[in-house]
Design a protein around this motif. Structure first.
Motif, PDB file in Angstrom:
ATOM      1  N   GLY A 140       0.816  -1.203   0.000  1.00 34.45           N
ATOM      2  CA  GLY A 140       0.000   0.000   0.000  1.00 34.45           C
ATOM      3  C   GLY A 140       0.853   1.258   0.000  1.00 34.45           C
ATOM      4  N   THR A 141       1.931   1.229   0.773  1.00 37.27           N
ATOM      5  CA  THR A 141       2.857   2.361   0.799  1.00 37.27           C
ATOM      6  C   THR A 141       3.467   2.592  -0.574  1.00 37.27           C
ATOM      7  N   PHE A 142       3.845   1.505  -1.242  1.00 37.08           N
ATOM      8  CA  PHE A 142       4.445   1.630  -2.572  1.00 37.08           C
ATOM      9  C   PHE A 142       3.447   2.203  -3.576  1.00 37.08           C
ATOM     10  N   PRO A 171       9.749   1.477   0.072  1.00 40.05           N
ATOM     11  CA  PRO A 171       8.742   1.718  -0.973  1.00 40.05           C
ATOM     12  C   PRO A 171       8.762   3.115  -1.586  1.00 40.05           C
ATOM     13  N   PRO A 172       8.859   4.216  -0.797  1.00 33.42           N
ATOM     14  CA  PRO A 172       8.921   5.534  -1.428  1.00 33.42           C
ATOM     15  C   PRO A 172      10.150   5.710  -2.315  1.00 33.42           C
ATOM     16  N   ALA A 221      -5.769   3.910  -6.298  1.00 34.21           N
ATOM     17  CA  ALA A 221      -6.797   2.929  -5.959  1.00 34.21           C
ATOM     18  C   ALA A 221      -6.188   1.712  -5.266  1.00 34.21           C
ATOM     19  N   GLY A 222      -5.010   1.297  -5.723  1.00 35.40           N
ATOM     20  CA  GLY A 222      -4.330   0.178  -5.081  1.00 35.40           C
ATOM     21  C   GLY A 222      -3.962   0.481  -3.644  1.00 35.40           C
ATOM     22  N   GLY A 223      -3.418   1.669  -3.420  1.00 36.74           N
ATOM     23  CA  GLY A 223      -3.082   2.066  -2.055  1.00 36.74           C
ATOM     24  C   GLY A 223      -4.313   2.166  -1.177  1.00 36.74           C
TER      25      GLY A 223
END
Length: 209
Positions: free
Chosen positions: A11-13, A67-68, A94-96
């Motif tokens: 989710g972070t990615f 991830p960032p 939307a994925g996050g």
């Protein structure tokens, strides 16, 4: 590695990619891309952990910084090939959203919060990063776009997780199923232009936008 951590990192990615894409479209430099991606990817989790009275995972576990950084590099090297997809930012968003409404709700439930508060914190976790991203980038927050379903899919996902948790049916398969439902609803709403009614009904005779 636990399921919650895996979902949280993905989710972070996803949110970080959306932030870095927005930075690229605003012609920020690579540092700005990394910063905006970090705000988008980590913001919702930081809000969640502060509400729970915990040290934010972003500052307590170095793995959350990966991830960032990966998102900024992906956008830097692949933007030329992905820029043709007009709604790519919204798809990653939307994925996050789908993953964070789950992890936020689960973490609240594990902390002993009541069902309503847990679902509310799940929604806050899901929309928090995107809201901070848009504010920092000086863009109208997607959360307040009346032509878009944003918080509604997160509400549905957080509610489903809460119900499944208390029914003793929440697990890996259930989590992936909820994520698919939230993601699907969000993407379909973008494709078909679904939206919810405005704060003031049109029967009052006002046609202002």
């Amino acid at each position: 590695m636990s399921l919650a951590l895996v979902l949280d990192l993905f989710g972070t990615f996803f949110f970080a990619v959306s932030g870095s894409l927005l930075a690229a479209r605003r012609q920020f430099d690579i540092v700005g891309s990394l910063f905006l991606g970090s705000v988008a990817g980590l913001g919702g989790g930081v809000i969640r952990d502060l509400v729970l009275g915990q040290v934010p995972s972003a500052f307590d576990r170095p793995v959350y910084l990966i991830p960032p950084l990966a998102a900024a590099l992906v956008v830097f090297f692949l933007l030329g090939s992905v820029e043709r997809f007009r709604r790519l930012l919204l798809v990653f968003d939307a994925g996050g959203l789908a993953l964070f409404c789950i992890t936020g709700t689960v973490k609240a439930l594990e902390a002993g919060m009541n069902p309503a508060a847990s679902a509310l914190l799940g929604v806050t976790t899901a929309v928090g990063g995107g809201l901070l991203r848009d504010v920092v980038a000086n863009r109208e927050p997607q959360l307040f776009n009346r032509r878009d379903l944003y918080a509604v899919p997160a509400m549905l996902g957080a509610g489903l997780v809460t119900v499944l948790w208390h029914a003793g049916m929440f697990g890996t398969a259930a989590a992936l199923g909820v994520a698919a439902v939230v993601f699907g609803l969000r993407v379909l709403s973008l494709h078909y232009g679904w939206h919810i009614p405005r704060a003031a009904g049109t029967w009052h005779g006002s046609r202002r936008e």
